[in-house]
Structures are given as C-alpha cells and as structure tokens.
Design a protein around this motif. Sequence first.
Motif, mmCIF file in Angstrom:
data_model
loop_
_atom_site.group_PDB
_atom_site.id
_atom_site.type_symbol
_atom_site.label_atom_id
_atom_site.label_comp_id
_atom_site.label_asym_id
_atom_site.label_seq_id
_atom_site.Cartn_x
_atom_site.Cartn_y
_atom_site.Cartn_z
ATOM 1 N N LEU A 225 44.249 4.184 -12.479
ATOM 2 C CA LEU A 225 43.427 5.359 -12.798
ATOM 3 C C LEU A 225 41.973 5.107 -12.455
ATOM 4 C CD1 LEU A 225 42.745 8.079 -14.113
ATOM 5 C CD2 LEU A 225 42.768 6.905 -16.324
ATOM 6 N N TYR A 226 41.412 4.002 -12.961
ATOM 7 C CA TYR A 226 39.986 3.740 -12.776
ATOM 8 C C TYR A 226 39.666 3.403 -11.318
ATOM 9 C CZ TYR A 226 39.155 4.006 -17.762
ATOM 10 O OH TYR A 226 39.038 4.465 -19.056
ATOM 11 N N GLN A 227 40.565 2.700 -10.633
ATOM 12 C CA GLN A 227 40.306 2.364 -9.241
ATOM 13 C C GLN A 227 40.411 3.598 -8.350
ATOM 14 O OE1 GLN A 227 43.064 -0.762 -8.331
ATOM 15 N NE2 GLN A 227 42.077 -2.253 -9.709
ATOM 16 N N THR A 228 41.425 4.418 -8.596
ATOM 17 C CA THR A 228 41.574 5.637 -7.803
ATOM 18 C C THR A 228 40.394 6.579 -8.014
ATOM 19 O OG1 THR A 228 43.992 5.463 -8.005
ATOM 20 C CG2 THR A 228 43.092 7.591 -7.313
ATOM 21 N N TYR B 149 31.358 9.878 -13.366
ATOM 22 C CA TYR B 149 32.563 9.098 -13.037
ATOM 23 C C TYR B 149 33.600 9.190 -14.156
ATOM 24 C CZ TYR B 149 35.474 4.915 -12.668
ATOM 25 O OH TYR B 149 36.534 4.048 -12.642
ATOM 26 N N THR B 150 33.153 9.109 -15.403
ATOM 27 C CA THR B 150 34.111 9.207 -16.520
ATOM 28 C C THR B 150 34.761 10.588 -16.563
ATOM 29 O OG1 THR B 150 32.335 9.886 -18.034
ATOM 30 C CG2 THR B 150 32.832 7.532 -17.906
ATOM 31 N N LYS B 151 34.037 11.617 -16.131
ATOM 32 C CA LYS B 151 34.643 12.949 -16.067
ATOM 33 C C LYS B 151 35.785 12.970 -15.053
ATOM 34 C CE LYS B 151 32.054 16.547 -15.967
ATOM 35 N NZ LYS B 151 30.986 17.479 -15.533
ATOM 36 N N MET B 152 35.573 12.281 -13.927
ATOM 37 C CA MET B 152 36.650 12.208 -12.936
ATOM 38 C C MET B 152 37.822 11.415 -13.478
ATOM 39 S SD MET B 152 36.662 11.007 -8.970
ATOM 40 C CE MET B 152 36.403 12.691 -8.466
ATOM 41 N N VAL B 153 37.545 10.339 -14.224
ATOM 42 C CA VAL B 153 38.615 9.542 -14.822
ATOM 43 C C VAL B 153 39.455 10.420 -15.745
ATOM 44 C CG1 VAL B 153 39.110 7.660 -16.424
ATOM 45 C CG2 VAL B 153 37.430 7.338 -14.603
ATOM 46 N N LYS B 154 38.796 11.194 -16.576
ATOM 47 C CA LYS B 154 39.520 12.060 -17.508
ATOM 48 C C LYS B 154 40.309 13.134 -16.768
ATOM 49 C CE LYS B 154 36.010 11.412 -21.097
ATOM 50 N NZ LYS B 154 34.936 12.054 -21.881
ATOM 51 N N SER B 155 39.730 13.646 -15.672
ATOM 52 C CA SER B 155 40.418 14.673 -14.906
ATOM 53 C C SER B 155 41.682 14.118 -14.256
ATOM 54 C CB SER B 155 39.473 15.240 -13.840
ATOM 55 O OG SER B 155 40.136 16.209 -13.056
ATOM 56 N N GLY C 287 45.516 3.218 -16.781
ATOM 57 C CA GLY C 287 45.275 1.814 -16.536
ATOM 58 C C GLY C 287 44.406 1.558 -15.312
ATOM 59 N N PRO C 288 44.557 0.386 -14.677
ATOM 60 C CA PRO C 288 43.718 0.025 -13.520
ATOM 61 C C PRO C 288 43.828 1.015 -12.373
ATOM 62 C CG PRO C 288 44.907 -1.892 -14.351
ATOM 63 C CD PRO C 288 45.473 -0.707 -15.068
#
Length: 236
Positions: A101-104, A84-90, A98-99
């Motif tokens: 990013l993490y929600q999407t 999941y964090t890899k997707m966040v960074k991508s 912000g929110p």
Amino acid sequence: MDLFDNLAKAAKDFFVEGDDPSAPGKAGKVPPRPLPASVPQQLPIAPGPGSFALSQPSVTQPEQRHLDHIASLLAGDGKDFVAYTKMVKSMAASGLAGPVLYQTAFHAFAAVTGLDSATLLTSGEQLEQKLVADRNKVLERHQEKMGELKIANAQPSTIVQLTGQEQRLQAELAELTQQLEAKSQQLQATQQQLVAERQKAQASLASYELANASAAADLKAHRQAAQSFLLAGPVK
C-alpha cells in the motif's frame, strides 16, 4: 484487473480533487485527519476552604473549532506528507494494505509531485514538529489561563481574576468568623452576668419580702392587741 482498475481510479480521484479546486465535491471535502497527538492531562487542583472541588471534564470528542484549527495547521500545497497520506487512505479503500500500500501510493505520488522518499519523510517530520510546537503554545496559554504561569503585561484571565476574588472573600470570611467568635464570647459572658444579676435581684427581693412580712405581722399583732385592750376600758 479489477484491483488495478480500483487503484487507477483511487489515484485519479485523489489528484483530480487535489489539483482542481472547482472539481465536484471540492466544497464538501473533509479536511485531513490530524496526526495523533497526546492529549494533555489536567492536574487536579486542590480546593481551598469553602470552595468547590474541580471535577475532571469528560471529553470524548474534540470540538469542531479544534478540528478546524488542526486542519488549517496541516493544510499544505498538495505536495507534502499530508497529501501522501490522503493517497494512502484512498488506495487502502481499494484493498491494498501493508508495505504494498505505502510503496504503491508513494510511486504514484512521486510520479506526479516529483518528490523523493527522503523529502517526503522530511515533510512528515516537519508536520509532526509543527503539531508539537502548536501544542506547546496551547499548553502555555492554558497555564497562563489557569494562573500557573505569569506573563508580563498580560491581562489576567477570568480564572485568575476569580481566584483572586475567591482569596479575598475567604480572607474576609475568616475575619468575620473571628469577629463572630469574639462577639459570641462577649454574648456568653453578658448572658452569664445577666443571670447572676437577676438571681441577685430576686434574692434581694425575697429578703425584703421576708423582712416586710415579718414587720407587718408584728405590727399587726401589736395593733390588734392594743386596739382590743385599749378600747375595752380600764382593767378592774
């Protein structure tokens, strides 16, 4: 529209990379960055007599073997918090933050993996606990290596062996120092006795020389007088 295109591309790149091991760029994939963990600080070790002071090493970058170890420790099946964090960074590279990013990222991640938020967060907590447990093991091995912790039937580390050798050499050096001090005192006493005996011998020789010279002078004077008077003939 450009933003949604970038988001779609980020999600597509992420899942193609995670699902297909033979996809281009898979061999050169950079391992996920480990979660931040506090670095243990070494306590200063007081040097013993005659030993070298231990200076704190200046380490600014982790060794590759440690990065590889952490990466293997956090490696999962692509359906955990690290993925999941890899997707966040991508997606962050596409401009989100912000929110949003993490929600999407979560909605996209959940659509593929089927995980809910509680399960995802639990996965992240388990990974953090995994890092803590691994760090505790490393600290225990470090303490054993430094001689601060003894484990039954364990082979002493090189540091422990060298510490024992240092202590033995220090004890031998202390004993040799005491012997040297005792020999030094004996030498000083012998030298003082030698000086006294030499002075005594010199004084004895000087006394003899005086006695000998006095006797020789007296004998010579009488011999010369006797020779003069006896060879001159009778007194008239």
